[in-house]
Write an enzyme that holds these catalytic residues in place. Structure first.
Site, mmCIF file in Angstrom:
data_model
loop_
_atom_site.group_PDB
_atom_site.id
_atom_site.type_symbol
_atom_site.label_atom_id
_atom_site.label_comp_id
_atom_site.label_asym_id
_atom_site.label_seq_id
_atom_site.Cartn_x
_atom_site.Cartn_y
_atom_site.Cartn_z
ATOM 1 C CG HIS A 164 116.244 128.183 65.605
ATOM 2 N ND1 HIS A 164 116.844 129.225 64.932
ATOM 3 C CD2 HIS A 164 115.237 128.755 66.339
ATOM 4 C CE1 HIS A 164 116.242 130.357 65.251
ATOM 5 N NE2 HIS A 164 115.272 130.099 66.105
ATOM 6 C CB CYS A 176 115.634 134.128 66.227
ATOM 7 S SG CYS A 176 115.350 133.574 67.913
#
Lengths: 385, 385
Positions: free
Chosen positions: A332, A83
Site C-alpha cells: 500500500h 490514500c
C-alpha cells in the site's frame, strides 16, 4: 463526452526501494505503460501522490516527473486525495479524454515512504485525518480503524477471527504476483497469533508501509484497438466525499462516501454489483474491506465477513477481491495504490493474470479510499475483447 | 466541448490570518463566491494548494473543505503545481465543465503560510525547486530568482533600477484594493534604498509570505446569464511545463514553459497579445514579470523593463499589469495566487475594479507560474456583456 479506454499499463515491484528516488519509481512505471501502449504520444500527465512533500521534501511532481520521463512540456499536475490520490488522478485523466480536452493521457500514482523512520510515516499519514479533532489527539490510522473495528464487532456480534479470511485471501493471491511486496501465504492460525497493533487491529489486519508506482495510458475508446490488442473501457469513474473525522459521520459503519461513490459509478455504467466479475477493494485494514463490500452492495450490513468465511472472495468465488494481493500483500504505497488496483483489474480483463486469473472476467471494479472513508473513488472497467 | 463561464467570485483579504485556519479561509472565499453566483448548486470542488501538509500538517483538503463549506459528499480533490496550484485547479474545473462531466464547479485556491517561522516557510517553498540539484544545495527561491536577474542584467545591459517601475506600479494599484496586504505606495527611490535579500534581488523586488484564499464558481456559458449579470467566459486555459532546475533549461531567459503555455492559450482563444486589455502577471519577483511579459509576446527579448520605464504597464498604458496590486502588493499566498489573479481579471471585465478600472476592458489574461517557470498556466477571459 466520449468513451475512454486504457491501452497501456505499467508498475514497479512494491517494496523498500532505497536505491530509487521518487521520480525514478514514477518514471519506471510510466515508461512501462508507454511501452505497453505501443505509442509515445502523450498530451498530459496526472500524478497521484500524497506524501512527497512530507517524506521526500519534493513537491511539484507534475513538471518534475514529466521532464524526467522524457515528456518535457506536457500539461502536468499532481492530484492529492490522501490514500485515494491514485484513482483520483485517474478520474482527472478520464475527464480530460472523455471531455475531448486531450487524446493521450498518462496517469501515474507514486509514493515513497520507506526512507523515513516509521513514526514519521505514521505522523505523515495522519495528515489524511482531521487535524483539529483526530491527528491532534494523537490518533493514527491504525487507531481510527481500530475504533471502526471495535464498533463493528460490538454492533454485529462478529469475532475478530472472522476477519482472518481477508488476510489469508490477499496473501494467497500475492504469491503469484511478481510485483507484490509479501508474496507468501499466511494461515488463519497466523492471523490469530499475529502481533497486536491497536486493539483489535493486529499486524495481519494491516497493510504495510512501502514504495511503488503504477501507471496507465488512456485514449479515446474509438482509437484504442490501434494501440492495444486487449483494450479496456472505463465504464465509470466517480468520486464522492464524506467527513474526515469519524465523529462527524451520520452513520459510522455505513461508509457513506463509499456508498455514494459506488452508486454514482453504477449509475454511470448502467451496471450493479451483480455484474462485477471481480472487485479490487481498498483493504488498508480488514475492517475497511468489509465496510467497503457492504457499502457497495456486495453484502448486507453486518454480513461482510461472511463473504470471507464462505470463500466467496477467493478467485472462483462469487466476488473475488484483492486478486493480486491487495493493499495487504501486494502493498500500500498510498498515493500509488489506486493505480495498482486499476492496473490489476486491467490484467484480469485482458486475461493476463496468470495463475490468479478470474475465469471469464469481463467487468471489474476498483474502489480506492482516502482517509477512513472521506474520499472514495470507484472505477468500473470492461474488456473490449 | 462547450464554453465555460465564471458566474461567481470570492476572496479573503491577504495578510497574516492568525485567527483563521486553512479550512476557514478557504470556506470564507467559497461562500463569498457561492453568494456572488446566486446559486448553491455545486457538483464538485477543486482546491489549489501547495503547502498545507508541510505548514499546517493537513492534507486531504478536498474532502475537508467541502464538508466544512457545507458541500459534504461532492467530488473534491486537491491540485498541486507549486505556486501554480491555483490556476491549475481552475484548469481542472474548466475541464470538468467544458467536457460536460459537471455543470456547476467550485474552484478555490488557499494557502496559510504565516503560522510558521520564516526559515521553515523558505524551506517549504524550496520544495517547488529541484530537490536533487537546487534545494539540496541550499538554494531558496530568492536565490534562484537572483541568478535569473543577474544573468538578465548581464545579457541585456539592464540596470537593477530599471526594475523599479514594477514594484511602484503594483503598490500604486494595491492602494485601492481592499483585499491587498500592502495597500500603500512606494517610490523608485524606496526601491533603490530597499534592503538587499540575494544580490541583486531586494525586498521590493519580492512578494511577501502571507495567507489567503480566493474562489470562483463555473458553469456552462449558455446558462451563465441566469446566475450573473456580468458573466465572464473562459476563452482559454492552458498548462505547459519545463524543467524544475534552471541548469536544465535550453534557454535560461526564454521561460519556455511560459511561452508554450501562452501559445497554447492564444491558439485556444484565437487571440494574441495585442488583444489583451490587461495582464495579471506572476510577479513573485520583478524579474519574473519581465520574463513572463517577454515570453508571452508583450515585449521583445531583453526589452521587458522598457514597458515599465515607459509607463505602459500602468492602468491606461498599453498593457496594464498587476492591476489590483499583484503578487508584490496584494500578496502571494502561493497556492491561492492563481485564483486571486482570476478573480481580479473578472472584476476588471465586469467593470467592478473601482478606481483601478481598466477603461473598456473586455479581454484579460492571467499567467500563474509554479517554481521558476516549470509549470505555467495561462488563462484568457472575456466579458460576456
Amino acid at each position: 463526452m466520449r468513451d475512454v479506454s486504457i491501452i497501456g499499463i505499467g508498475q514497479t515491484k512494491v517494496g523498500e526501494h532505497w536505491d530509487k528516488s521518487l521520480k525514478e519509481l514514477a518514471t519506471d512505471a510510466i515508461l512501462a505503460a508507454i511501452k505497453d501502449a505501443q505509442t509515445d504520444r502523450v498530451d498530459s500527465l496526472y500524478i497521484g501522490n500524497m506524501l512527497s512533500g512530507e517524506l521526500t521534501g519534493q513537491e511539484h511532481l507534475g513538471a518534475l516527473v514529466s521532464d524526467f520521463a522524457g515528456l518535457r512540456g506536457v500539461e502536468a499536475v499532481k492530484i492529492e486525495a490522501a490514500c485515494g490520490s491514485g484513482a483520483a488522478a485517474l478520474r482527472i485523466g478520464y475527464m480530460a479524454v472523455a471531455g475531448e480536452l486531450a487524446d493521450f493521457v498518462l496517469v501515474a500514482g507514486v509514493e515513497k515512504m520507506t526512507d523515513k523512520p516509521g513514526e514519521q510515516v505514521t505522523a505523515a499519514l495522519a495528515m489524511a485525518a482531521d487535524g483539529d479533532y483526530e491527528a491532534q489527539s494523537g490518533m493514527s490510522f491504525v487507531a481510527i480503524n481500530a475504533l471502526l473495528m471495535q464498533r463493528y464487532m460490538y454492533e454485529y456480534g462478529v469475532k475478530h477471527q472472522d476477519f482472518a479470511p481477508f488476510a489469508v485471501n490477499a496473501h494467497r493471491n500475492a504469491v503469484n504476483n511478481p510485483y507484490a511486496m509479501f508474496p507468501f501465504p499466511v494461515t488463519a492460525e497466523d492471523f490469530k497469533k499475529s502481533k497486536m497493533i491497536a486493539d483489535p487491529v493486529n499486524l495481519l489486519d494491516s497493510s504495510p508501509v512501502c514504495d511503488g508506482a503504477a501507471a496507465v495510458v488512456l485514449c479515446p475508446a474509438e482509437a484504442a484497438r490501434r494501440f492495444s490488442e486487449h483494450p479496456v473501457r472505463i465504464r465509470a469513474s466517480a468520486i464522492a466525499t464524506d467527513t474526515l473525522a469519524l465523529h462527524d459521520r451520520r452513520d459510522l459503519l455505513g461508509l457513506q462516501g463509499a456508498a455514494l461513490s459506488a452508486v454514482k459509478a453504477y449509475h454511470q455504467a448502467g451496471l450493479g454489483p451483480q455484474d462485477m466479475d471481480l472487485f479490487e477493494v481498498h483493504d488498508a485494514f480488514t475492517i475497511m474491506s468489509v465496510l467497503s463490500l457492504e457499502a457497495c452492495g456486495f453484502a448486507e450490513r453486518g454480513c461482510g465477513t461472511r463473504l470471507g468465511l464462505e470463500g466467496e472472495i477467493a478467485i472462483g468465488g462469487r466476488i473475488p477481491i484483492t486478486t493480486m494481493g491487495g493493499l495487504k500483500a501486494r502493498g500500500h504505497p498510498v498515493g500509488a495504490t489506486g493505480m495498482y488496483q486499476i492496473v490489476e483489474v486491467v490484467e484480469q480483463l485482458r486475461g493476463q493474470a496468470g495463475k490468479n486469473q478470474v475465469p471469464d472476467a469481463r467487468v471489474g471494479m476498483a474502489q480506492n479510499i482516502g482517509g477512513s472513508g472521506a474520499t472514495v473513488i470507484t472505477t468500473i472497467l470492461e474488456s473490449m475483447d
